[in-house]
Design an enzyme around this catalytic site. Structure first.
Site, PDB file in Angstrom:
ATOM      1  N   ARG A 211       4.244  13.957 -14.921  1.00  0.00           N
ATOM      2  CA  ARG A 211       5.256  13.185 -14.071  1.00  0.00           C
ATOM      3  C   ARG A 211       4.640  11.806 -13.911  1.00  0.00           C
ATOM      4  O   ARG A 211       5.245  10.738 -13.783  1.00  0.00           O
ATOM      5  CB  ARG A 211       6.068  13.778 -13.005  1.00  0.00           C
ATOM      6  CG  ARG A 211       6.940  14.882 -12.918  1.00  0.00           C
ATOM      7  CD  ARG A 211       7.560  15.473 -11.880  1.00  0.00           C
ATOM      8  NE  ARG A 211       6.200  15.991 -10.945  1.00  0.00           N
ATOM      9  CZ  ARG A 211       6.500  16.539  -9.890  1.00  0.00           C
ATOM     10  NH1 ARG A 211       7.684  16.534  -9.329  1.00  0.00           N
ATOM     11  NH2 ARG A 211       5.335  17.000  -9.085  1.00  0.00           N
TER      12      ARG A 211
ATOM     13  N   GLN B  22       1.970  23.208  -0.306  1.00  0.00           N
ATOM     14  CA  GLN B  22       3.139  22.982   0.458  1.00  0.00           C
ATOM     15  C   GLN B  22       3.863  24.381   1.022  1.00  0.00           C
ATOM     16  O   GLN B  22       4.379  24.871   0.317  1.00  0.00           O
ATOM     17  CB  GLN B  22       3.899  22.282  -0.602  1.00  0.00           C
ATOM     18  CG  GLN B  22       3.745  20.998  -0.839  1.00  0.00           C
ATOM     19  CD  GLN B  22       4.223  20.493  -2.147  1.00  0.00           C
ATOM     20  OE1 GLN B  22       4.024  21.145  -3.194  1.00  0.00           O
ATOM     21  NE2 GLN B  22       4.887  19.235  -2.156  1.00  0.00           N
TER      22      GLN B  22
ATOM     23  N   GLU C  82      19.145  15.338  -1.912  1.00  0.00           N
ATOM     24  CA  GLU C  82      18.260  15.707  -3.356  1.00  0.00           C
ATOM     25  C   GLU C  82      18.547  16.999  -3.560  1.00  0.00           C
ATOM     26  O   GLU C  82      17.803  17.970  -3.170  1.00  0.00           O
ATOM     27  CB  GLU C  82      16.751  15.089  -3.198  1.00  0.00           C
ATOM     28  CG  GLU C  82      16.108  14.989  -4.615  1.00  0.00           C
ATOM     29  CD  GLU C  82      15.066  16.299  -4.702  1.00  0.00           C
ATOM     30  OE1 GLU C  82      14.542  16.134  -6.041  1.00  0.00           O
ATOM     31  OE2 GLU C  82      14.665  16.888  -3.884  1.00  0.00           O
TER      32      GLU C  82
ATOM     33  N   ASP D 216      14.730  15.831   0.571  1.00  0.00           N
ATOM     34  CA  ASP D 216      14.006  16.431  -0.064  1.00  0.00           C
ATOM     35  C   ASP D 216      14.214  18.020  -0.395  1.00  0.00           C
ATOM     36  O   ASP D 216      14.239  18.735   0.581  1.00  0.00           O
ATOM     37  CB  ASP D 216      12.417  15.870   0.031  1.00  0.00           C
ATOM     38  CG  ASP D 216      11.626  16.568  -0.964  1.00  0.00           C
ATOM     39  OD1 ASP D 216      11.860  15.978  -2.243  1.00  0.00           O
ATOM     40  OD2 ASP D 216      10.747  17.424  -1.008  1.00  0.00           O
TER      41      ASP D 216
HETATM   42  C1  GLC Z   1      11.440  16.842  -4.852  1.00  0.00           C
HETATM   43  C2  GLC Z   1      10.633  15.769  -5.369  1.00  0.00           C
HETATM   44  C3  GLC Z   1       9.467  16.114  -6.331  1.00  0.00           C
HETATM   45  C4  GLC Z   1       8.476  17.091  -5.293  1.00  0.00           C
HETATM   46  C5  GLC Z   1       9.484  18.388  -4.682  1.00  0.00           C
HETATM   47  C6  GLC Z   1       8.737  18.974  -3.674  1.00  0.00           C
HETATM   48  O1  GLC Z   1      12.155  17.581  -5.857  1.00  0.00           O
HETATM   49  O2  GLC Z   1      11.521  14.749  -5.848  1.00  0.00           O
HETATM   50  O3  GLC Z   1       8.894  15.115  -6.619  1.00  0.00           O
HETATM   51  O4  GLC Z   1       7.746  17.824  -6.342  1.00  0.00           O
HETATM   52  O5  GLC Z   1      10.673  17.828  -4.006  1.00  0.00           O
HETATM   53  O6  GLC Z   1       8.558  18.190  -2.485  1.00  0.00           O
END
Ligand code: GLC
Length: 639
Positions: free
Chosen positions: A511, A249, A323, A281
């Site tokens: 998770r 990522q 979030e 996110d």
């Molecule tokens: C957010 C998502 C989580 C993910 C992270 C990276 O916190 O809820 O599941 O691992 O972002 O994208």
């Protein structure tokens, strides 16, 4: 004439020329003009020191204009007709699920619309469903294209149709906007690996690890077990790439206005395909600055505020949901100007905290202090999500009620992993960090609330208590101000699913224990009030129906957290004009009495759950984990 007015006179004709429809041109330009000064200020703050600022600004406005022009008529109609308070309505009830795990594919989701309606949902968050690498993709949060659905789940066309069909049935589609990073298989990352310097500028890359090491001194590790560190060496590039989450990522470089521009385009693409809520996110991580922890920086806020203004211009039926799972002081900064709605992780963790300790003083104290947010915003209140539960309450709140936050977290982690005598919970540890001792918890609502253990023991009383705990938490999120959000499966008491341990793509990430497949047998039992699933589903469905028929529950009506003088109970009031509603819950395993005379003035109150009428001066005794929703009409003393 100030400088932004000057810019407006230059840009206005350029933008106006893009439109063939006069009415549309006027709508777009009017909305933009209203926000132009704020938008200019925000973008100047972010990118004003660049020589090409004017050009970049023009590009960004062009992106918004083109998206507006491409917006389908039905979405324009929604923009025009939508009540600005739509998401604050008492009818709002949310559900979240993985498409594949809950229904196989998008077709399966369509087939479940009747079920969503039966439950009463009006908001459906489908977990990430876009193309992503295989087998590892962080549950879909590593996105390889924001415009292509994973083939196993369906197509973009099906997604668009689904959004329309959901809307026709009164359900708003919510999708993630994973804006902090892309997967390393996204075409931008591929071009970067091929040596394209423009695309390399989309990410944060370093020729050696000197700077990464300096940054690292102040950074958290989000997944210390599976993905330690925040940088990854990429051999194809012979460079270090910023990777806050997993190595695959890649964090986007928002200091580059081209990234702002393309991501705006991706957001508007989704909005034009019928997505009504974009869940931003990992929003705290968007901006990096050496010497800071690179979370919640002012520029991250400016970015979201600017994007929100542009969404209000080009697709105003769409709202942002934050979030931000960070310190409560930081969470609220995203709400209002930036995001209309936000997860309320504090309420979530404090409900679990209260259930474990049997004491509600921390919950009551923190909520009294922190629940209020701007009147044009709403919390998204939830019991658990697809992520772990981290004890994100404020140490200062703990100290104010005589608790040591650090020690309390150790207790909670031990409690929810079953290491405390008398614990009812079956949870798994997550993200243990040897240096800080931090740890979080995984598990479904039912397993953490005691159902798994009680069923294993065949203990009818313990089963009963666990169901009451689940319903008590559901009652809180349904009655307190905001949008309640249920993780689907919890409505029928789905337990932990340990099968992920045998799946190589999932086994390193606990998770997955709380991301089970839909439990068809439990779903089939939902109308049987003698079954566990039926008890949870039936009561939940009834509570939802009550919520939806009393406008007092709308998020714009205030919530007052009250001190009941009984530290095992939760008490808050909702108000609308002369009406008041007192929600009292016992969060302990023992009966608790309450005296509400100091709050209630009217002679009688009616419990909306049982339709029982109580006299004002009658003492109230709540059995373990039981509750009342007392409705009164007439003046109240605490309002
Ligand atoms: C957010 C998502 C989580 C993910 C992270 C990276 O916190 O809820 O599941 O691992 O972002 O994208």
């Amino acid at each position: 004439m100030d400088s932004s007015q000057g810019t407006w006179y230059v840009l206005r004709p350029l933008l106006a020329a893009l439109f063939t429809d006069d009415a549309q041109r006027t709508i777009f330009l009017t909305r933009l003009e209203e926000r132009f000064v704020s938008l200019t200020d925000l973008l100047l703050g972010l990118y004003g020191d660049r020589a090409d600022f004017a050009e970049q600004f023009e590009q960004i406005l062009m992106t918004a204009a083109y998206a507006f022009i491409a917006r389908p008529a039905v979405m324009h109609a929604l923009d025009a007709s939508r009540d600005p308070r739509w998401f604050q309505n008492e009818r709002m009830v949310g559900g979240v699920c993985y498409v594949d795990l809950y229904a196989g594919n998008l077709k399966g989701i369509r087939e479940r619309i009747a079920y969503f309606q039966e439950l009463g949902l009006t908001y459906l968050h489908l977990m990430p469903l876009f193309r992503s690498p295989s087998p590892q993709n962080d549950g879909g949060y590593a996105i390889s294209s924001f415009r292509a659905v994973r083939p196993q789940l369906g197509t973009m066309e099906e997604l668009t149709k689904l959004a329309t069909e959901l809307r026709v049935h009164g359900i708003s589609l919510v999708l993630d906007m994973v804006m902090n990073h892309t997967s390393d298989e996204h075409e931008w990352a591929i071009h970067a690996k091929e040596g394209d310097s423009d695309y390399q500028g989309y990410y944060l890359m370093f020729p050696d690890d000197t700077l990464p090491k300096r940054y690292e001194q102040n950074l958290r590790e989000i997944f210390p077990e599976q993905a330690p560190g925040n940088f990854t060496y990429v051999p194809e590039l012979q460079r270090w790439v910023w990777t806050t989450f997993h190595r695959y990522q890649w964090d986007l470089n928002y200091a580059n206005p081209a990234v702002f521009n393309v991501m705006l385009g991706e957001m508007l693409f989704l909005a034009n395909h019928g997505v009504e809520v974009l869940r931003l996110d990992a929003v705290p991580f968007l901006w990096k600055e050496l010497g800071t922890n690179c979370e919640n920086l002012p520029q991250a806020h400016a970015l979201v505020a600017a994007l929100n203004l542009l969404i209000q211009v080009a697709a105003p039926a769409t709202i942002f949901k934050a979030e931000a799972i960070v310190h409560p002081d930081e969470i609220v900064k995203y709400i209002g100007q930036e995001c209309a709605i936000s997860y309320n992780p504090l309420l979530m963790v404090l409900m679990w905290e209260a259930l474990a300790s049997g004491w509600t003083h921390l919950l009551q104290h923190s909520m009294t202090k922190r629940f209020n947010i701007p009147a044009n915003a709403a919390w998204v209140n939830y019991i658990r999500s697809h992520d772990d539960i981290g004890w994100g309450f404020a140490n200062e709140d703990c100290a104010e009620v005589g608790i040591d936050g650090g020690i309390h977290r150790i207790f909670l982690n031990r409690f929810y992993t079953g290491q405390v005598e008398g614990s009812f919970a079956v949870g798994l540890p997550f993200g243990y960090h040897p240096r800080t001792g931090d740890m979080r918890i995984c598990g479904t609502t039912a397993s953490l609330a005691g159902l798994e253990q009680a069923l294993q023991r065949g203990d009818a009383y313990a089963i009963d208590l666990s169901i009451r705990r689940i319903l008590a938490m559901m009652a809180v999120i349904l009655t307190v101000g905001g949008i309640p959000l249920l993780y689907l499966g919890d409505e029928v008491g789905t337990l932990n699913d340990y099968s992920y341990q045998h799946d190589e793509s999932k086994s390193a990430d606990n998770r997955w224990v709380h991301r089970p497949f839909a439990h068809e047998q439990a779903l089939a039992q939902r109308h049987d009030p003698t079954s566990v699933a039926g008890r949870i589903f039936g009561n939940l469905q009834r509570m939802i129906a009550i919520r939806k028929s009393y406008p007092i529950f709308a998020a714009y009506n205030p919530t007052n957290w009250l001190n009941s003088n009984n530290t095992h109970t939760v008490l808050f009031a909702r108000h609308q004009g002369q009406q008041a509603l007192y929600v009292a819950l016992n969060f302990s395993a023992y009966p608790q009495s309450l005296d509400l005379r100091q709050f209630i003035r009217s002679e009688h109150v009616t419990d909306l759950l049982t339709e029982t009428t109580y006299k004002r001066d009658e003492p109230l005794t709540l059995p373990p984990y039981e509750m009342v929703w007392l409705h009164s009409i007439g003046p109240t003393s605490e309002s």
